[in-house]
Scaffold this motif. Structure first.
Motif, PDB file in Angstrom:
ATOM      1  N   HIS A 156       0.792  -1.222   0.000  1.00 31.73           N
ATOM      2  CA  HIS A 156       0.000   0.000   0.000  1.00 31.73           C
ATOM      3  C   HIS A 156       0.829   1.279   0.000  1.00 31.73           C
ATOM      4  O   HIS A 156       0.462   2.254  -0.664  1.00 31.73           O
ATOM      5  CB  HIS A 156      -0.938   0.011   1.210  1.00 31.73           C
ATOM      6  CG  HIS A 156      -2.093  -0.917   1.093  1.00 31.73           C
ATOM      7  ND1 HIS A 156      -3.035  -0.823   0.102  1.00 31.73           N
ATOM      8  CD2 HIS A 156      -2.459  -1.989   1.840  1.00 31.73           C
ATOM      9  CE1 HIS A 156      -3.941  -1.778   0.234  1.00 31.73           C
ATOM     10  NE2 HIS A 156      -3.613  -2.492   1.276  1.00 31.73           N
ATOM     11  N   LEU A 157       1.909   1.315   0.757  1.00 30.47           N
ATOM     12  CA  LEU A 157       2.630   2.564   0.946  1.00 30.47           C
ATOM     13  C   LEU A 157       3.890   2.680   0.089  1.00 30.47           C
ATOM     14  O   LEU A 157       4.150   3.753  -0.466  1.00 30.47           O
ATOM     15  CB  LEU A 157       2.980   2.745   2.426  1.00 30.47           C
ATOM     16  CG  LEU A 157       1.764   2.879   3.356  1.00 30.47           C
ATOM     17  CD1 LEU A 157       2.210   3.090   4.793  1.00 30.47           C
ATOM     18  CD2 LEU A 157       0.849   4.011   2.910  1.00 30.47           C
TER      19      LEU A 157
ATOM     20  N   ALA B 264     -16.774   0.192   2.100  1.00 36.43           N
ATOM     21  CA  ALA B 264     -16.237  -1.006   2.761  1.00 36.43           C
ATOM     22  C   ALA B 264     -16.197  -0.899   4.279  1.00 36.43           C
ATOM     23  O   ALA B 264     -15.549  -1.709   4.932  1.00 36.43           O
ATOM     24  CB  ALA B 264     -14.832  -1.304   2.234  1.00 36.43           C
ATOM     25  N   THR B 265     -16.874   0.090   4.864  1.00 40.38           N
ATOM     26  CA  THR B 265     -16.901   0.192   6.323  1.00 40.38           C
ATOM     27  C   THR B 265     -18.260  -0.255   6.851  1.00 40.38           C
ATOM     28  O   THR B 265     -19.272  -0.181   6.135  1.00 40.38           O
ATOM     29  CB  THR B 265     -16.632   1.630   6.797  1.00 40.38           C
ATOM     30  OG1 THR B 265     -17.710   2.469   6.358  1.00 40.38           O
ATOM     31  CG2 THR B 265     -15.317   2.148   6.244  1.00 40.38           C
ATOM     32  N   PRO B 266     -18.332  -0.689   8.104  1.00 40.51           N
ATOM     33  CA  PRO B 266     -19.629  -1.070   8.679  1.00 40.51           C
ATOM     34  C   PRO B 266     -20.652   0.056   8.672  1.00 40.51           C
ATOM     35  O   PRO B 266     -21.854  -0.201   8.718  1.00 40.51           O
ATOM     36  CB  PRO B 266     -19.256  -1.471  10.109  1.00 40.51           C
ATOM     37  CG  PRO B 266     -17.832  -1.898  10.035  1.00 40.51           C
ATOM     38  CD  PRO B 266     -17.212  -0.993   9.009  1.00 40.51           C
ATOM     39  N   TRP B 267     -20.183   1.298   8.617  1.00 41.23           N
ATOM     40  CA  TRP B 267     -21.125   2.425   8.612  1.00 41.23           C
ATOM     41  C   TRP B 267     -21.948   2.460   7.339  1.00 41.23           C
ATOM     42  O   TRP B 267     -23.031   3.075   7.312  1.00 41.23           O
ATOM     43  CB  TRP B 267     -20.376   3.739   8.825  1.00 41.23           C
ATOM     44  CG  TRP B 267     -19.847   3.855  10.213  1.00 41.23           C
ATOM     45  CD1 TRP B 267     -18.544   3.714  10.611  1.00 41.23           C
ATOM     46  CD2 TRP B 267     -20.607   4.071  11.406  1.00 41.23           C
ATOM     47  NE1 TRP B 267     -18.450   3.841  11.976  1.00 41.23           N
ATOM     48  CE2 TRP B 267     -19.693   4.058  12.488  1.00 41.23           C
ATOM     49  CE3 TRP B 267     -21.957   4.272  11.666  1.00 41.23           C
ATOM     50  CZ2 TRP B 267     -20.098   4.246  13.806  1.00 41.23           C
ATOM     51  CZ3 TRP B 267     -22.373   4.458  12.972  1.00 41.23           C
ATOM     52  CH2 TRP B 267     -21.449   4.447  14.026  1.00 41.23           C
TER      53      TRP B 267
ATOM     54  N   LEU C 176      -9.698   3.771   4.275  1.00 43.09           N
ATOM     55  CA  LEU C 176      -9.075   3.038   3.172  1.00 43.09           C
ATOM     56  C   LEU C 176      -7.896   2.260   3.730  1.00 43.09           C
ATOM     57  O   LEU C 176      -7.311   2.644   4.761  1.00 43.09           O
ATOM     58  CB  LEU C 176      -8.624   4.014   2.086  1.00 43.09           C
ATOM     59  CG  LEU C 176      -9.777   4.781   1.399  1.00 43.09           C
ATOM     60  CD1 LEU C 176      -9.248   5.927   0.551  1.00 43.09           C
ATOM     61  CD2 LEU C 176     -10.617   3.840   0.547  1.00 43.09           C
ATOM     62  N   PRO C 177      -7.501   1.155   3.102  1.00 38.71           N
ATOM     63  CA  PRO C 177      -6.495   0.275   3.721  1.00 38.71           C
ATOM     64  C   PRO C 177      -5.152   0.932   3.994  1.00 38.71           C
ATOM     65  O   PRO C 177      -4.476   0.559   4.952  1.00 38.71           O
ATOM     66  CB  PRO C 177      -6.379  -0.895   2.734  1.00 38.71           C
ATOM     67  CG  PRO C 177      -7.033  -0.449   1.473  1.00 38.71           C
ATOM     68  CD  PRO C 177      -8.046   0.571   1.856  1.00 38.71           C
ATOM     69  N   TRP C 178      -4.774   1.901   3.171  1.00 35.48           N
ATOM     70  CA  TRP C 178      -3.456   2.526   3.402  1.00 35.48           C
ATOM     71  C   TRP C 178      -3.456   3.457   4.606  1.00 35.48           C
ATOM     72  O   TRP C 178      -2.398   3.841   5.088  1.00 35.48           O
ATOM     73  CB  TRP C 178      -2.986   3.264   2.154  1.00 35.48           C
ATOM     74  CG  TRP C 178      -4.013   4.043   1.425  1.00 35.48           C
ATOM     75  CD1 TRP C 178      -4.343   5.351   1.617  1.00 35.48           C
ATOM     76  CD2 TRP C 178      -4.861   3.565   0.368  1.00 35.48           C
ATOM     77  NE1 TRP C 178      -5.336   5.720   0.752  1.00 35.48           N
ATOM     78  CE2 TRP C 178      -5.671   4.650  -0.037  1.00 35.48           C
ATOM     79  CE3 TRP C 178      -5.001   2.351  -0.291  1.00 35.48           C
ATOM     80  CZ2 TRP C 178      -6.614   4.546  -1.053  1.00 35.48           C
ATOM     81  CZ3 TRP C 178      -5.936   2.240  -1.301  1.00 35.48           C
ATOM     82  CH2 TRP C 178      -6.730   3.312  -1.679  1.00 35.48           C
TER      83      TRP C 178
ATOM     84  N   TYR D 258     -10.788  -3.647  -1.931  1.00 40.96           N
ATOM     85  CA  TYR D 258     -10.399  -2.586  -2.857  1.00 40.96           C
ATOM     86  C   TYR D 258      -9.562  -3.101  -4.020  1.00 40.96           C
ATOM     87  O   TYR D 258      -8.733  -2.385  -4.554  1.00 40.96           O
ATOM     88  CB  TYR D 258      -9.689  -1.456  -2.103  1.00 40.96           C
ATOM     89  CG  TYR D 258     -10.683  -0.554  -1.423  1.00 40.96           C
ATOM     90  CD1 TYR D 258     -11.296   0.485  -2.113  1.00 40.96           C
ATOM     91  CD2 TYR D 258     -11.063  -0.778  -0.109  1.00 40.96           C
ATOM     92  CE1 TYR D 258     -12.246   1.299  -1.499  1.00 40.96           C
ATOM     93  CE2 TYR D 258     -12.011   0.028   0.511  1.00 40.96           C
ATOM     94  CZ  TYR D 258     -12.596   1.055  -0.184  1.00 40.96           C
ATOM     95  OH  TYR D 258     -13.541   1.849   0.416  1.00 40.96           O
ATOM     96  N   LEU D 259      -9.783  -4.341  -4.399  1.00 39.63           N
ATOM     97  CA  LEU D 259      -9.199  -4.855  -5.635  1.00 39.63           C
ATOM     98  C   LEU D 259     -10.159  -4.579  -6.789  1.00 39.63           C
ATOM     99  O   LEU D 259     -11.361  -4.823  -6.648  1.00 39.63           O
ATOM    100  CB  LEU D 259      -8.955  -6.366  -5.514  1.00 39.63           C
ATOM    101  CG  LEU D 259      -7.721  -6.786  -4.712  1.00 39.63           C
ATOM    102  CD1 LEU D 259      -7.719  -8.290  -4.511  1.00 39.63           C
ATOM    103  CD2 LEU D 259      -6.445  -6.352  -5.415  1.00 39.63           C
TER     104      LEU D 259
END
Length: 519
Positions: A235-236, A329-332, A428-430, A462-463
């Motif tokens: 990611h980074l 992609a969040t529970p919210w 987001l994952p990053w 997020y693919l």
């Protein structure tokens, strides 16, 4: 989890010098994940690698092999899943490779990835465009890249062309510097930013290694959590997100003292505003030293005010708008859909914001209780800290294994950042890179396990990370994974984190002070 399990257990058998089959498999999975990430960039433009105008034999280099979308997504999934499994197993391995080798390998990979096209998102095209706007005399906080569609740099932006910058003034200054170097070349501008990104990643790795000097076990663990962490490399280092620069500033701030710490905290907040959560760690550590706290807080505040004042009146416009968004992609997102089904159409942003703040406060309180920062008996440890070897009350050093001290800035900062990540409506994952760097400063294996699980699940959602090239037969990666499987899985993981923290906190408070190991 007991208190004695909350840090690296240095009483492990020395028999870990020779790798076992499972150790080889764990580190092999880490290596294969990293190699797959490198290969994705090397193959050139694809569903995960945006095309950079210009010759592929100019940096960043690539083969332009036209890999198929299905192949690239499969490679991304392999890199994520193998990386997560390998990292989880390596963190619990009894094999003890020399941390200097891990440091060297991770830094070499980060340096190599600077010469390959960024992968996993198209954010670097946004960065280049915002820097270009500055060099053209425009305000990226008020003008969108779409306003200059004919420009070779701003015209290369993909789905975010109509959005002004959400990044801090320090990030924008770096982007402007890269644009000054690259001119009207997207490829050269991106390469200049990639060099800065690699320097930030490597600099963080060196700081973490130095912070744990004198303790090879903790240096090894820090390397696994950051330097050779395949998920952070994915990611980074390969993704080239601006978060890398924010992480470097915050890690540096936690390894110095006084005004220098405040200055670095302010610069980090100047990269990304939410990085300011880290400042709560030093604030807690210095709560009984009003004078020192005033120096750090005053310097940090003055730095932030100066940085954001220079950026102009629109610098926080997009930040304010972004704070009301809910990522799929969040529970919210599940909460939002539920509210819409009951009360009718609407964003319900205010309700969700309030709910997320309450959840963050609850998770932070539970985790602090588990840490022992709210009054549980703690055993002081001697450690390697910014003040030098043997400084009391710092994480990760030779000495009696036991709980992290309540006044450890990295540990408290890690708690606040992890609570925010699990509670935020937009994630987001990053973003998780900040938590991994803080956990590398303050080893807490159970919390590390939750973070590894979280970033693996979120990454799969997020693919291929770019919407433009996704074929119709792969739409399920968004509708099924990102919008359904990932939110429900993260919800279960959040509940599990709260349950574990509550149990750990109750055990810590019930334990009599005499039960704490002697320093």
């Amino acid at each position: 989890m007991t208190r004695d399990a909350s840090v690296v257990d240095e009483r492990r058998s020395p028999a870990g010098d020779s790798p076992r089959g499972l150790d080889v498999a764990a580190f092999g999975a880490v290596g294969l994940s990293v190699a797959t990430t490198v290969l994705i960039g090397l193959l050139g433009p694809s569903a995960m690698v945006p095309r950079l105008p210009g010759s592929s034999w100019h940096p960043p280099y690539s083969l332009d092999a036209h890999p198929g979308t299905h192949l690239v997504i499969a490679m991304g999934a392999v890199a994520i899943v193998l990386g997560g499994l390998g990292l989880a197993a390596a963190l619990r391995s009894r094999w003890r490779p020399d941390p200097r080798w891990l440091l060297a390998v991770g830094c070499a990979v980060a340096g190599l990835l600077a010469f390959l096209p960024p992968s996993g998102s198209a954010d670097h095209l946004n960065y280049a465009a915002y820097g270009r706007l500055v060099t053209l005399g425009q305000d990226p906080y008020a003008i969108t890249p779409a306003a200059l569609p004919g420009d070779p740099v701003t015209g290369a932006v993909e789905e975010w062309a109509g959005v002004t910058s959400v990044y801090g003034p320090v990030a924008t200054a770096v982007q402007a510097l890269a644009s000054f170097v690259g001119g009207d070349s997207v490829r050269l501008t991106v390469f200049a930013m990639a060099v800065v990104n690699a320097a930030a990643f490597i600099g963080t790795a060196l700081l973490l290694h130095r912070f744990a000097r004198g303790n090879a076990d903790l240096q090894r663990r820090a390397a696994l959590l950051w330097t050779v962490n395949p998920l952070m490399i994915y990611h980074l280092a390969a993704g080239m997100h601006v978060d890398t620069l924010a992480v470097a500033c915050m890690v540096a701030a936690l390894t110095v003292r006084g005004a220098a710490s405040g200055l670095l905290l302010g610069v980090g907040i100047g990269v990304k505003l939410n990085a300011g959560l880290v400042a709560l760690g030093p604030a807690w550590e210095l709560r009984r030293s009003p004078g020192r706290l005033a120096v750090v807080a005053g310097t940090a505040t003055a730095t932030v005010v100066a940085i954001y004042a220079v950026a102009g009146p629109h610098v926080l416009d997009q930040v304010s708008a972004a704070s009301k968004k809910v990522s799929l992609a969040t529970p919210w997102q599940l909460v939002k859909v539920g509210l819409q089904s009951v009360f009718g159409p609407g964003a319900y942003s205010a309700w969700i914001q309030i709910g997320s703040l309450l959840l963050m406060a609850c998770l932070a309180w539970l985790l602090l209780r588990a840490l022992g920062a709210l009054g549980a008996p703690m055993a002081p440890r001697t450690s390697v800290a910014p003040g030098g070897p043997g400084t009391p009350g710092a994480p990760g050093a030779p000495g009696t294994p036991g709980a992290l001290p309540a006044d450890t800035a990295p540990a408290v900062a890690a708690v606040m950042v992890v609570a925010w990540l699990f509670a935020a409506p937009y994630a987001l994952p990053w973003y998780d890179g900040l938590a991994f760097a803080l956990l590398a400063l303050a080893s807490w294996p159970a919390l590390e396990a939750f973070m590894v699980a979280r970033v693996v699940v979120l990454s799969l959602g997020y693919l291929p990370a770019r919407e433009v090239p996704r074929p119709d037969d792969l739409l399920w990666t968004k509708t099924l994974l990102r919008e359904t499987v990932v939110p429900w899985t993260l919800l279960a993981l959040t509940v599990a984190l709260a349950w574990w923290a509550a149990r750990a906190g109750r055990r810590a408070r019930r334990r009599p002070a005499s039960a704490a190991p002697r320093p």
